[in-house]
Scaffold this motif. Structure first.
Motif, PDB file in Angstrom:
ATOM      1  N   UNK A   4      12.668   5.855  34.930  1.00  0.00           N
ATOM      2  CA  UNK A   4      11.521   4.974  34.679  1.00  0.00           C
ATOM      3  C   UNK A   4      10.228   5.771  34.881  1.00  0.00           C
ATOM      4  N   UNK A   5       9.301   5.744  33.939  1.00  0.00           N
ATOM      5  CA  UNK A   5       8.063   6.489  34.152  1.00  0.00           C
ATOM      6  C   UNK A   5       7.248   5.891  35.294  1.00  0.00           C
ATOM      7  N   UNK A   6       6.585   6.773  36.035  1.00  0.00           N
ATOM      8  CA  UNK A   6       5.742   6.313  37.129  1.00  0.00           C
ATOM      9  C   UNK A   6       4.364   6.039  36.542  1.00  0.00           C
ATOM     10  N   UNK A   7       4.076   4.770  36.240  1.00  0.00           N
ATOM     11  CA  UNK A   7       2.845   4.446  35.539  1.00  0.00           C
ATOM     12  C   UNK A   7       1.610   4.688  36.402  1.00  0.00           C
ATOM     13  N   UNK A   8       1.801   4.749  37.745  1.00  0.00           N
ATOM     14  CA  UNK A   8       0.639   5.004  38.598  1.00  0.00           C
ATOM     15  C   UNK A   8       0.107   6.416  38.359  1.00  0.00           C
ATOM     16  N   UNK A   9       0.993   7.296  37.795  1.00  0.00           N
ATOM     17  CA  UNK A   9       0.570   8.676  37.573  1.00  0.00           C
ATOM     18  C   UNK A   9      -0.188   8.827  36.253  1.00  0.00           C
ATOM     19  N   UNK A  14      -9.991   8.419  29.111  1.00  0.00           N
ATOM     20  CA  UNK A  14     -11.380   8.822  29.157  1.00  0.00           C
ATOM     21  C   UNK A  14     -12.193   8.254  28.007  1.00  0.00           C
ATOM     22  N   UNK A  15     -11.504   7.817  26.965  1.00  0.00           N
ATOM     23  CA  UNK A  15     -12.225   7.398  25.773  1.00  0.00           C
ATOM     24  C   UNK A  15     -11.481   6.218  25.166  1.00  0.00           C
ATOM     25  N   UNK A  16     -12.199   5.291  24.615  1.00  0.00           N
ATOM     26  CA  UNK A  16     -11.633   4.080  24.029  1.00  0.00           C
ATOM     27  C   UNK A  16     -10.506   4.405  23.028  1.00  0.00           C
ATOM     28  N   UNK A  17     -10.716   5.437  22.223  1.00  0.00           N
ATOM     29  CA  UNK A  17      -9.784   5.699  21.144  1.00  0.00           C
ATOM     30  C   UNK A  17      -8.502   6.407  21.563  1.00  0.00           C
ATOM     31  N   UNK A  18      -8.501   7.116  22.699  1.00  0.00           N
ATOM     32  CA  UNK A  18      -7.350   7.935  23.036  1.00  0.00           C
ATOM     33  C   UNK A  18      -6.159   7.101  23.489  1.00  0.00           C
ATOM     34  N   UNK A  19      -4.982   7.438  22.966  1.00  0.00           N
ATOM     35  CA  UNK A  19      -3.795   6.734  23.443  1.00  0.00           C
ATOM     36  C   UNK A  19      -2.963   7.675  24.305  1.00  0.00           C
ATOM     37  N   UNK A  20      -2.273   7.093  25.239  1.00  0.00           N
ATOM     38  CA  UNK A  20      -1.293   7.855  26.022  1.00  0.00           C
ATOM     39  C   UNK A  20       0.044   7.136  25.944  1.00  0.00           C
ATOM     40  N   UNK A  21       1.121   7.936  26.042  1.00  0.00           N
ATOM     41  CA  UNK A  21       2.439   7.322  25.961  1.00  0.00           C
ATOM     42  C   UNK A  21       2.892   6.871  27.349  1.00  0.00           C
ATOM     43  N   UNK A  22       4.133   6.424  27.467  1.00  0.00           N
ATOM     44  CA  UNK A  22       4.601   5.856  28.741  1.00  0.00           C
ATOM     45  C   UNK A  22       4.695   6.913  29.831  1.00  0.00           C
ATOM     46  N   UNK A  23       4.668   8.197  29.431  1.00  0.00           N
ATOM     47  CA  UNK A  23       4.707   9.269  30.431  1.00  0.00           C
ATOM     48  C   UNK A  23       3.328   9.910  30.594  1.00  0.00           C
ATOM     49  N   UNK A 325       4.546   3.224  23.199  1.00  0.00           N
ATOM     50  CA  UNK A 325       5.931   2.899  23.592  1.00  0.00           C
ATOM     51  C   UNK A 325       6.773   4.148  23.788  1.00  0.00           C
ATOM     52  N   UNK A 326       6.191   5.313  23.578  1.00  0.00           N
ATOM     53  CA  UNK A 326       6.966   6.560  23.551  1.00  0.00           C
ATOM     54  C   UNK A 326       7.405   6.997  24.947  1.00  0.00           C
ATOM     55  N   UNK A 327       8.712   7.292  25.071  1.00  0.00           N
ATOM     56  CA  UNK A 327       9.155   7.924  26.324  1.00  0.00           C
ATOM     57  C   UNK A 327      10.138   9.054  26.016  1.00  0.00           C
ATOM     58  N   UNK A 328      10.082   9.592  24.799  1.00  0.00           N
ATOM     59  CA  UNK A 328      11.028  10.642  24.390  1.00  0.00           C
ATOM     60  C   UNK A 328      10.885  11.880  25.262  1.00  0.00           C
ATOM     61  N   UNK A 329      12.024  12.414  25.673  1.00  0.00           N
ATOM     62  CA  UNK A 329      12.042  13.757  26.269  1.00  0.00           C
ATOM     63  C   UNK A 329      13.449  14.322  26.097  1.00  0.00           C
ATOM     64  N   UNK A 330      13.825  14.318  24.811  1.00  0.00           N
ATOM     65  CA  UNK A 330      15.190  14.687  24.432  1.00  0.00           C
ATOM     66  C   UNK A 330      15.608  16.037  25.008  1.00  0.00           C
ATOM     67  N   UNK A 331      14.746  17.055  24.868  1.00  0.00           N
ATOM     68  CA  UNK A 331      15.176  18.406  25.263  1.00  0.00           C
ATOM     69  C   UNK A 331      15.410  18.497  26.761  1.00  0.00           C
ATOM     70  N   UNK A 332      14.657  17.708  27.518  1.00  0.00           N
ATOM     71  CA  UNK A 332      14.860  17.745  28.971  1.00  0.00           C
ATOM     72  C   UNK A 332      16.148  17.037  29.362  1.00  0.00           C
ATOM     73  N   UNK A 333      16.561  16.055  28.554  1.00  0.00           N
ATOM     74  CA  UNK A 333      17.739  15.266  28.907  1.00  0.00           C
ATOM     75  C   UNK A 333      19.004  15.799  28.247  1.00  0.00           C
ATOM     76  N   UNK A 334      18.829  16.746  27.303  1.00  0.00           N
ATOM     77  CA  UNK A 334      19.964  17.224  26.510  1.00  0.00           C
ATOM     78  C   UNK A 334      21.057  17.791  27.414  1.00  0.00           C
ATOM     79  N   UNK A 335      22.269  17.320  27.141  1.00  0.00           N
ATOM     80  CA  UNK A 335      23.425  17.919  27.784  1.00  0.00           C
ATOM     81  C   UNK A 335      24.137  18.680  26.663  1.00  0.00           C
ATOM     82  N   UNK A 336      24.196  20.016  26.734  1.00  0.00           N
ATOM     83  CA  UNK A 336      24.716  20.780  25.607  1.00  0.00           C
ATOM     84  C   UNK A 336      26.098  20.301  25.150  1.00  0.00           C
ATOM     85  N   UNK A 337      26.931  19.862  26.106  1.00  0.00           N
ATOM     86  CA  UNK A 337      28.282  19.426  25.746  1.00  0.00           C
ATOM     87  C   UNK A 337      28.189  18.148  24.892  1.00  0.00           C
TER      88      UNK A 337
END
Ligand SMILES: C[S@@+](CC[C@H](N)C(=O)[O-])C[C@H]1O[C@@H](n2cnc3c(N)ncnc32)[C@H](O)[C@@H]1O
Ligand code: SF4
Length: 354
Positions: A4-9, A14-23, A325-337
């Motif tokens: 679960x992303x830590x939303x407090x982090x 800084x600007x009205x237009x900028x978006x940030x994802x769930x991480x 809504x983005x929380x992708x981090x496929x490469x970090x979670x990838x299990x090669x097997x």
């Protein structure tokens, strides 16, 4: 499982237009695949067995028009995008690409317009692209050995055209030119040092890329990956190099400089040292689907609303919703097997844009 992303982090916007994802990651880069077709069949990307003569590529009416691409880019810039990269498939197969560059260069807020190409057609276009506002070019070149080059690209010639393309890009002022080389064990790993040697002391920066499990059809296996650490050891046995300090935020390559001042080398280690943590890249497929990860299995269709007369605000809302809504981090979670035994249904790279 995703943590679960830590939303407090998540830092305040800084600007009205900028978006940030769930991480907490902003959307800074937009990679646009302008063409799903290619004049190569690199087995790690578009293997011939799948992408044969009868393969159904998009019809031109199914691809986004330049106007639709530029409009989407403009909306994305309103949400924080600052860098645009045109890619594919092979982007220089798209007729009149320089016109799209000209159109994008008029978008206020775009700091950087780049192109990734296999370089075969680059010599003919470099000056016009530069004249229309392209800043930089990355040329894919996996080996200087003609036989190995052909094995890496599915049996095509063109090595000398690619080298001419690099020269033309330098002459046109599209530097620093980056050369991307995917390294596959037992295929081109023995030609990495000559490739580096050729560009040492020039304005060309070679970046060595670990073979990734993009798409579902490139027969990826963990044992075909040459870890960057292994390459670094063999480079160090030949030339002393030192790590350059910290990666620029959102930058994918770890950078090393030759101690004798002959330039730098980049390593893109998506498999052994994933960099999802500060990934700020969004992608727009040639068909107009917006994706939030190279390894995505689904995205947001923008072509239908574009063609149904949606207003900019509606497009902006769709992109904003996808990014927040983005929380992708496929490469970090990838299990090669798992990647081999239970592959996800991922979008192919030529279509989503590398
Ligand atoms: C998909 S290509 C598109 C642009 C252009 N056709 C080219 O080759 O530069 C973009 C980049 O993705 C890289 N690439 C493709 N498949 C890959 C894979 N399986 N692993 C690592 N890099 C890959 C290519 O080497 C290239 O540098
Ligand atoms: S890596 Fe580039 S040149 Fe090779 S098949 Fe994919 S799109 Fe074409």
């Amino acid at each position: 499982m995703h943590d679960e992303p830590d939303m407090s982090a998540v830092p305040a916007l800084p600007d009205r237009g900028l978006v940030r994802d769930r991480l907490g990651r902003p959307m800074r880069d937009l990679r646009i695949s302008v063409m799903d077709r290619c004049n190569f069949r690199c087995p790690y990307c578009m293997p011939r067995e799948t992408f044969h003569e009868r393969y159904r590529f998009l019809k031109s009416s199914e691809r986004l028009s330049f106007e639709e691409i530029a409009r989407t880019a403009r909306v994305a810039v309103g949400l924080g995008v600052r860098k645009i990269r045109l890619t594919g498939g092979e982007p220089l197969l798209r007729a009149g690409l320089a016109e799209l560059v000209a159109e994008i260069s008029t978008i206020e807020g775009v700091d950087d317009i780049a192109l990734t190409t296999n370089g075969v057609l680059l010599a003919n276009h470099a000056a016009e692209l530069k004249g229309n506002g392209l800043h930089r070019v990355t040329v894919s070149l996996d080996s200087l050995d003609e036989a190995v080059f052909e094995r890496m690209n599915g049996g095509f010639g063109g090595l000398h055209q690619v080298l001419d393309g690099i020269e033309a890009a330098l002459e046109a002022g599209l530097g620093p030119v980056k050369v991307n080389a995917v390294v596959k064990r037992g295929v081109n790993d023995h030609t990495v040092l000559p490739l580096l040697e050729r560009f040492r002391g020039t304005a060309v920066i070679v970046r060595l890329i670990e073979f990734m499990d993009v798409g579902n059809r490139n027969s990826w296996r963990p044992d075909a990956v040459v870890p960057s650490s292994e390459l670094l050891d063999s480079i160090r046995a030949r030339w002393p190099v030192s790590a350059l300090p910290g990666r620029i935020r959102g930058e994918v390559a770890e950078r090393y400089a030759y101690d004798d001042g002959a330039g730098e080398i980049g390593f893109i280690s998506s498999v052994t040292a994933p960099f999802c943590g500060d990934c700020s890249r969004a992608r727009l497929s040639s068909e107009g689907v917006f994706y939030t990860c190279l390894f995505a299995s689904q995205g947001t269709d923008l072509r239908s609303p574009l063609r149904a007369g949606a207003a900019d605000d509606e497009l902006l809302a769709l992109i904003r919703r996808a990014w927040t809504g983005r929380d992708d981090r496929y490469s970090e979670l990838r299990d090669p097997k798992d990647a081999v035994e239970h592959p996800l249904r991922k979008i192919e790279m030529h279509y989503i844009g590398g």
